[in-house]
Scaffold this motif. Sequence first.
Motif: not given
Lengths: 439, 439
Positions: A61-62, A64-66, A82, A114, A116
């Motif tokens: 969850d951390k 993830l690109f928002r 993404l 993608w 992060a």
Amino acid sequence: MAQKPNIPKGTRDFGPIEMARRNYIFSTIRSVFAQYGFQQIETPAMELMTTLMGKYGEEGDKLLFRIQNSGEKASEAPEKGLRYDLTVPFARYIVQHREEISFPFKRYQIQPVWRADRPQKGRYREFYQCDVDVIGTNSLVSELELIQIVEEVYRRLGIRVCLHINNRKILAGIAEVIGAPDKITDITVAIDKLDKIGLEKVNDELRERGLSEEAIDKLQPILALEGSNAEKLETIARILAANEVGTKGVEEMRTILDLAKDQTLPIELDLTLARGLNYYTGAIFEVKALDVQIGSITGGGRYDNLTGIFGLPDVSGVGISFGADRIYDVLAELELYPESMLNGTQILFTAFGDAELRYALVWAKALRAQGVRVEVYPEAAKMKKQMGYADAKHIPYVAIVGGNEMEANTVMLKEMNSGEQRQVTLDTLCKILQNNLIG
Amino acid sequence: MAQKPNIPKGTRDFGPIEMARRNYIFSTIRSVFAQYGFQQIETPAMELMTTLMGKYGEEGDKLLFRIQNSGEKASEAPEKGLRYDLTVPFARYIVQHREEISFPFKRYQIQPVWRADRPQKGRYREFYQCDVDVIGTNSLVSELELIQIVEEVYRRLGIRVCLHINNRKILAGIAEVIGAPDKITDITVAIDKLDKIGLEKVNDELRERGLSEEAIDKLQPILALEGSNAEKLETIARILAANEVGTKGVEEMRTILDLAKDQTLPIELDLTLARGLNYYTGAIFEVKALDVQIGSITGGGRYDNLTGIFGLPDVSGVGISFGADRIYDVLAELELYPESMLNGTQILFTAFGDAELRYALVWAKALRAQGVRVEVYPEAAKMKKQMGYADAKHIPYVAIVGGNEMEANTVMLKEMNSGEQRQVTLDTLCKILQNNLIG
């Protein structure tokens, strides 16, 4: 510099050579997929956050690109992110389009994802995944087909590989039989270290990980497992004889190995394979290159409930993922990229003036009509510059056009490798380049 | 439903048929590009906001999608956004990699772009662009090559088109000559309406847009322009004879039309073309399908300062962009997609039991070795279900395997279109399918 240009951390530009190599890998894989009836789909780069969140664990969850729309108020639109992998969007796709899909659904998908992650050597924030899955059948013929696809893809690419195979049900059976059903991961991690640290230290580690002496005792025949796949499987079958899930796993393994008995690719029953355990429910695969130390270049397995999270339970499937970046590196290290893969320009016409240029354009047009890939240097420039251009683009032939050649209705053909030159007519040139086209 | 799956507004899933169609379009375009020595590159989906901001006007800035890392503090990383087009990333690429590039640089790029436009019919927030450019030469041979590429792409796709061509320097010359150098856009908009509203109303509109009576008077010969391209160009040349930039534009136009005189594609000198005026500095192109009302399906032009914004001035280039979504629609409307483009399964083997399945697997393997695309239905199922599967996937042949066939070492081959059935050997089947492969 008005503004020093750069790209975000962990992302890459792909230049012409890199793209040609990647296209070579993907087109090889795609044509094998097509031979087995797999069809391509694509999903959007952005998914709703409700689709993505909670699917990859707290850590995922951390990563993830928002995505936010610059002009949009936060409250206006649902949150988007993404794509993090191709599996969750595929599950979402199946549920959303289930009325249009005829099952079993054989799909593949080649798209970037993608994450992060902290960028480091070989780990990027944008990278391609290449997934192939069969959805909606329990048949082990699907496992066979994936094995056949692995064999054929790597045969075509020229990479020698070994396919490691395991089964989640066998691991579950072992854990149950030794009375430690919650210790599957600890057991596989320990078995994996056997070669490196030896039996005694493995047993110590199992103790540290909370296994009872009795469990460790019962595990010894598994740790001592050796011989051919058939021999290993016989031992496992004996140990798991009274265990239901384990015996089911043994049967699945036996069927798959039997179905694949005519394949030439080496297959190794490997109990240390435990990729994504919570996800896989049957066969687990991992493919390793034999001539390069690089880890797994393809992997996957069977899962029984891909779409449950989106409200469609009991959809079984099996799939594998080809690691494009690693395959790229293996081919580079073993120098296996064929010259022809570049699909590059075959001949460059030089330009030293307007008349020569127009002469060259006529020839270029005629050659292209025959399927040849041709460039005309677009403006008068020094010979050295034009030759340098041909060199930089690895163009094998240069046609030099001067007054004599135009008068004789020929060009001076220079073969760049040998440096040899000879005057040729259009017909001759066409034959030379068409052979080159096929050869 | 645990969670009703959906995708963000303005985005699309592409299913197998849509993907096959898109792959057909892109592979046609790519193989033409390769014939002219263009090479593919890819840039990351995300660019730094400093790269993107201010490049698309105030409105464009608002349509950028921003990206945030979930786990990252806002201050930690520079701001990132999704690519809005392929032009700005390409300009950034050239400046960043200028030491590696040998100019003239002929590149193409086929990637999605993202815009936070209000979604509506035919307008998406994620869509593919397909750009091809030559950078680093002023030669009009590059313009010719783009015209040749347009002709060849649409010839291969079977779409009849007309290429409209204009030149920014001619427009600038006209505006200067009539004494209204800041009114280029108003003039082209007015000319464009000539057919619809007539000369008188056009003149009224020019007055409203602030042109003087003298300017409008001087513009009349331009508004009355007719005849062949050569005749139009002669009139324009006369009007612009004393104007430097205008005369330069006329010369460019004359050279391009002359270079392209052997092309079979219809070319129309069209002064109403004014796409992206502030951007283009020479030739301007637009391609329209003749048999469908859909607007421009390809367009572009020459620009003299693509990379100036990133600190590398005086890099001239010319490029065009193929509108993938519109080409897709034109081919669908005109029913021009060839059957073969699906590259689909050629034959399905039915399965009614384990022995039949294994028999089919042997045949499938032999056929695939000959290049045939084969599926084996993976599990025993009712005939109707298996036939329905073949129908849904448009598989032209089904091989039915039963006890008799296995005994005779044959299969019962059913041609799905005609419904005809006959018993065939592997050799015969192979010949039928290989002919089908080529045909």
